[in-house]
Design a protein around this motif. Structure first.
Motif, PDB file in Angstrom:
ATOM      1  N   THR A  38      -8.475  17.233  49.527  1.00 63.82           N
ATOM      2  CA  THR A  38      -8.472  16.767  50.917  1.00 63.82           C
ATOM      3  C   THR A  38      -7.854  17.841  51.801  1.00 63.82           C
ATOM      4  O   THR A  38      -6.788  18.383  51.487  1.00 63.82           O
ATOM      5  CB  THR A  38      -7.660  15.467  51.047  1.00 63.82           C
ATOM      6  OG1 THR A  38      -8.248  14.466  50.220  1.00 63.82           O
ATOM      7  CG2 THR A  38      -7.631  14.984  52.488  1.00 63.82           C
ATOM      8  N   LYS A  91     -27.524   9.251  52.151  1.00 67.72           N
ATOM      9  CA  LYS A  91     -27.007   7.873  52.129  1.00 67.72           C
ATOM     10  C   LYS A  91     -28.027   6.956  52.819  1.00 67.72           C
ATOM     11  O   LYS A  91     -28.628   7.350  53.832  1.00 67.72           O
ATOM     12  CB  LYS A  91     -25.673   7.791  52.835  1.00 67.72           C
ATOM     13  CG  LYS A  91     -24.522   8.398  52.072  1.00 67.72           C
ATOM     14  CD  LYS A  91     -23.191   8.119  52.730  1.00 67.72           C
ATOM     15  CE  LYS A  91     -23.018   8.822  54.044  1.00 67.72           C
ATOM     16  NZ  LYS A  91     -21.679   8.655  54.616  1.00 67.72           N
ATOM     17  N   ALA A 145     -20.144  10.584  45.309  1.00 65.35           N
ATOM     18  CA  ALA A 145     -19.268   9.516  45.803  1.00 65.35           C
ATOM     19  C   ALA A 145     -17.896  10.046  46.160  1.00 65.35           C
ATOM     20  O   ALA A 145     -17.289   9.626  47.160  1.00 65.35           O
ATOM     21  CB  ALA A 145     -19.153   8.414  44.754  1.00 65.35           C
ATOM     22  N   ASN A 146     -17.384  10.990  45.378  1.00 64.08           N
ATOM     23  CA  ASN A 146     -16.067  11.572  45.656  1.00 64.08           C
ATOM     24  C   ASN A 146     -16.090  12.384  46.943  1.00 64.08           C
ATOM     25  O   ASN A 146     -15.118  12.399  47.701  1.00 64.08           O
ATOM     26  CB  ASN A 146     -15.625  12.446  44.490  1.00 64.08           C
ATOM     27  CG  ASN A 146     -15.387  11.655  43.221  1.00 64.08           C
ATOM     28  OD1 ASN A 146     -14.992  10.488  43.280  1.00 64.08           O
ATOM     29  ND2 ASN A 146     -15.633  12.260  42.072  1.00 64.08           N
ATOM     30  N   TYR A 147     -17.195  13.060  47.185  1.00 68.73           N
ATOM     31  CA  TYR A 147     -17.310  13.877  48.394  1.00 68.73           C
ATOM     32  C   TYR A 147     -17.509  13.006  49.628  1.00 68.73           C
ATOM     33  O   TYR A 147     -17.007  13.312  50.703  1.00 68.73           O
ATOM     34  CB  TYR A 147     -18.464  14.879  48.247  1.00 68.73           C
ATOM     35  CG  TYR A 147     -18.107  16.074  47.382  1.00 68.73           C
ATOM     36  CD1 TYR A 147     -17.717  17.279  47.957  1.00 68.73           C
ATOM     37  CD2 TYR A 147     -18.152  15.984  45.998  1.00 68.73           C
ATOM     38  CE1 TYR A 147     -17.374  18.369  47.173  1.00 68.73           C
ATOM     39  CE2 TYR A 147     -17.819  17.070  45.195  1.00 68.73           C
ATOM     40  CZ  TYR A 147     -17.425  18.256  45.782  1.00 68.73           C
ATOM     41  OH  TYR A 147     -17.085  19.336  45.012  1.00 68.73           O
ATOM     42  N   MET A 148     -18.223  11.903  49.451  1.00 69.76           N
ATOM     43  CA  MET A 148     -18.512  11.030  50.583  1.00 69.76           C
ATOM     44  C   MET A 148     -17.270  10.331  51.129  1.00 69.76           C
ATOM     45  O   MET A 148     -17.265   9.870  52.276  1.00 69.76           O
ATOM     46  CB  MET A 148     -19.546   9.976  50.178  1.00 69.76           C
ATOM     47  CG  MET A 148     -20.952  10.529  50.051  1.00 69.76           C
ATOM     48  SD  MET A 148     -21.588  11.092  51.644  1.00 69.76           S
ATOM     49  CE  MET A 148     -23.303  11.401  51.213  1.00 69.76           C
ATOM     50  N   LYS A 149     -16.234  10.257  50.344  1.00 67.76           N
ATOM     51  CA  LYS A 149     -15.024   9.580  50.816  1.00 67.76           C
ATOM     52  C   LYS A 149     -13.843  10.531  51.025  1.00 67.76           C
ATOM     53  O   LYS A 149     -12.724  10.086  51.256  1.00 67.76           O
ATOM     54  CB  LYS A 149     -14.634   8.472  49.826  1.00 67.76           C
ATOM     55  CG  LYS A 149     -14.292   8.961  48.425  1.00 67.76           C
ATOM     56  CD  LYS A 149     -14.068   7.794  47.482  1.00 67.76           C
ATOM     57  CE  LYS A 149     -13.739   8.259  46.060  1.00 67.76           C
ATOM     58  NZ  LYS A 149     -13.599   7.135  45.120  1.00 67.76           N
ATOM     59  N   THR A 150     -14.077  11.841  50.966  1.00 65.60           N
ATOM     60  CA  THR A 150     -12.990  12.822  51.060  1.00 65.60           C
ATOM     61  C   THR A 150     -13.188  13.719  52.269  1.00 65.60           C
ATOM     62  O   THR A 150     -14.267  14.280  52.478  1.00 65.60           O
ATOM     63  CB  THR A 150     -12.914  13.683  49.787  1.00 65.60           C
ATOM     64  OG1 THR A 150     -12.798  12.837  48.646  1.00 65.60           O
ATOM     65  CG2 THR A 150     -11.711  14.617  49.838  1.00 65.60           C
ATOM     66  N   GLU A 151     -12.143  13.834  53.075  1.00 64.53           N
ATOM     67  CA  GLU A 151     -12.127  14.729  54.228  1.00 64.53           C
ATOM     68  C   GLU A 151     -11.913  16.166  53.733  1.00 64.53           C
ATOM     69  O   GLU A 151     -11.084  16.401  52.864  1.00 64.53           O
ATOM     70  CB  GLU A 151     -10.971  14.326  55.152  1.00 64.53           C
ATOM     71  CG  GLU A 151     -10.973  14.977  56.515  1.00 64.53           C
ATOM     72  CD  GLU A 151     -12.020  14.378  57.444  1.00 64.53           C
ATOM     73  OE1 GLU A 151     -12.657  15.160  58.152  1.00 64.53           O
ATOM     74  OE2 GLU A 151     -12.191  13.155  57.451  1.00 64.53           O
ATOM     75  N   LEU A 169     -21.633   3.675  45.547  1.00 61.10           N
ATOM     76  CA  LEU A 169     -20.618   4.604  46.077  1.00 61.10           C
ATOM     77  C   LEU A 169     -19.584   5.004  45.050  1.00 61.10           C
ATOM     78  O   LEU A 169     -18.765   5.883  45.306  1.00 61.10           O
ATOM     79  CB  LEU A 169     -19.937   3.986  47.301  1.00 61.10           C
ATOM     80  CG  LEU A 169     -20.822   3.868  48.548  1.00 61.10           C
ATOM     81  CD1 LEU A 169     -20.001   3.357  49.715  1.00 61.10           C
ATOM     82  CD2 LEU A 169     -21.503   5.174  48.893  1.00 61.10           C
ATOM     83  N   ASN A 170     -19.582   4.379  43.893  1.00 57.79           N
ATOM     84  CA  ASN A 170     -18.704   4.782  42.799  1.00 57.79           C
ATOM     85  C   ASN A 170     -19.361   5.792  41.873  1.00 57.79           C
ATOM     86  O   ASN A 170     -18.797   6.193  40.857  1.00 57.79           O
ATOM     87  CB  ASN A 170     -18.266   3.568  41.982  1.00 57.79           C
ATOM     88  CG  ASN A 170     -17.361   2.655  42.773  1.00 57.79           C
ATOM     89  OD1 ASN A 170     -16.494   3.131  43.501  1.00 57.79           O
ATOM     90  ND2 ASN A 170     -17.571   1.348  42.648  1.00 57.79           N
ATOM     91  N   LYS A 184     -16.929  14.861  53.516  1.00 57.32           N
ATOM     92  CA  LYS A 184     -17.763  13.729  53.919  1.00 57.32           C
ATOM     93  C   LYS A 184     -18.469  13.979  55.245  1.00 57.32           C
ATOM     94  O   LYS A 184     -19.403  13.252  55.611  1.00 57.32           O
ATOM     95  CB  LYS A 184     -16.927  12.459  54.005  1.00 57.32           C
ATOM     96  CG  LYS A 184     -15.876  12.479  55.115  1.00 57.32           C
ATOM     97  CD  LYS A 184     -15.065  11.192  55.124  1.00 57.32           C
ATOM     98  CE  LYS A 184     -14.075  11.158  56.282  1.00 57.32           C
ATOM     99  NZ  LYS A 184     -13.277   9.902  56.271  1.00 57.32           N
TER     100      LYS A 184
END
Length: 411
Positions: free
Chosen positions: A315, A407, A339-345, A380-381, A348
């Motif tokens: 992050t 997405k 999924a990890n990239y989609m929720k990490t600043e 998303l997981n 994402k």
């Protein structure tokens, strides 16, 4: 005919063991009279600096033309070997065009030739082990310098603003390129850095605007702040395998740098490390990275591809890249790590993702990846759901189709 004129007994001389007993003399050789100090004990001599005026301002001897320093001088029927060019001896001798240094000289002290504006070439004799601080600072007509293999240290500012110097071969044995050594050498096109170098300090090559490529030895573990900043024609640079940190501004305003592949030993990238790199199109970020500072790639607007092989991205601040990069560039990531990239600043924020099979990765050991399917749908997981968009329950899904990732929302 050679002349000797005794001027005064010297009360103090920096950098010599015992100032007492030294004498100041003026000695004529081949049409030029130079000022020296002599040591009766060791029978050695050193050129002498003019010192300061009554107001404390540095003054100049005003030496002109071609000068040859003798290997020996005579005084009172005694012979003395010239072993040292003292600090600021030739300070501001703006009409000095050539200097011949004898092989007896073992030491050239700091700022010895500072602001010798018309000095064009120098051969440093074998036996000199250190090029001291600022020795040739501001010698803006200096085109060539021969550095002997005996030199093991080049100190800060040594060649700063020698803006006609075109090439330099640093001898093997030098371990550190100190700060600002070649700063402002804007005609420098070729630099040979030996394998003995382990550290390049801040601003070492700052604004060397004609430097097009640089080979950094594998032993280099640290490159300082803005070491290559302002090298506007630098296109090719290798990153050594020992490098751990890319300091702030290291390649700031390297406007022709096109592609960078950061080695897997680097753990941090500083602010503006690659700022203002207008030609930069491709960036490879290693898994070893633990921090990327804000503005790391500021105003590098034309990055088209970012490769990042970590399954769990770090992050960091969204301002490491420009907004145009997030909207236009493609982020290349490991399969099923989406999924990890989609929720990490800030990852994402990228609008385009693409699967990339990074060297050395056994992806099936992490995920059961249906790589042969033209369409694969994941939740998303990162769990595989289907090979079709039909009959999906309402929700948010990640689709990989023909190598592209996006997405979708099913209502």
């Amino acid at each position: 005919m050679k002349k000797l004129i005794v001027i005064i007994i010297l009360g103090y001389l920096a950098n010599f063991v015992d100032a007492y007993g030294w004498e100041r003399i003026k000695y004529e050789y081949k049409g030029h009279s130079l000022h020296y100090v002599i040591d009766e004990t060791t029978k050695t001599a050193a050129t002498r600096s003019p010192g300061t005026d009554k107001y404390g301002n540095l003054v100049s001897w005003g030496y002109k033309g071609k000068i040859e320093i003798p290997s020996k001088i005579k005084f009172a029927n005694e012979e003395y070997t010239v072993e040292c060019i003292s600090s600021k001896t030739f300070y501001y001798c703006s009409d000095l065009t050539e200097i011949i240094i004898p092989p007896t000289v073992k030491k050239i002290e700091s700022y010895a030739f500072q602001y010798c504006y018309h000095l064009t070439s120098v051969v440093i004799p074998n036996g000199v082990s250190i090029i001291e601080e600022g020795v040739f600072l501001g010698c803006n007509q200096l085109k060539s310098v021969s550095i002997p293999p005996t030199v093991k240290k080049i100190e800060s500012y040594a060649f700063q603003n020698c803006n006609h110097l075109t090439s330099v071969a640093i001898p093997n044995g030098v371990s550190i390129i100190e700060e600002r050594v070649f700063q402002g050498c804007n005609q420098l096109k070729s630099v040979i850095i030996p394998e003995s170098v382990t550290k390049i300090e801040k601003l070492a090559f700052y604004c060397c605007t004609n430097l097009t490529s640089i080979h950094i030895p594998d032993a280099v573990y640290e490159i300082g702040i803005k070491a290559f900043g302002g090298c506007t024609n630098l296109r090719d640079v290798n990153f050594p395998s020992s490098l751990t940190t890319i300091a702030p501004g290291t390649f700031y305003f390297c406007s022709n740098l096109q592609n960078i592949e950061i080695p897997n030993t680097v753990i941090s990238i500083g602010s503006n490390a690659f700022g203002e790199c207008g030609a930069l199109t491709s960036v490879s970020i290693p898994e070893s990275i633990s921090s990327i500072d804000k503005y790391a790639f500021e105003r590098s607007y034309y990055i088209k591809d970012v490769y990042y092989g970590a399954w769990h991205p770090i992050t960091c601040d969204s301002q490491i890249f420009e907004n145009s990069v997030y909207s236009e560039a493609t982020l290349h990531i490991p399969s099923l790590a989406i999924a990890n990239y989609m929720k990490t600043e800030p990852w994402k924020n990228f609008k385009k993702f693409k699967i990339h099979y990074f060297a050395g990765m056994d992806e099936n050991s992490v995920f059961d990846d249906p790589i042969d399917q033209k369409c694969a749908v994941f939740n998303l997981n990162g769990m595989y759901v289907s090979d079709s968009l039909e009959n999906l329950a309402p929700g948010l899904y990640i689709i990989r189709e023909n190598g592209k990732i996006q997405k979708i929302v099913v209502k």
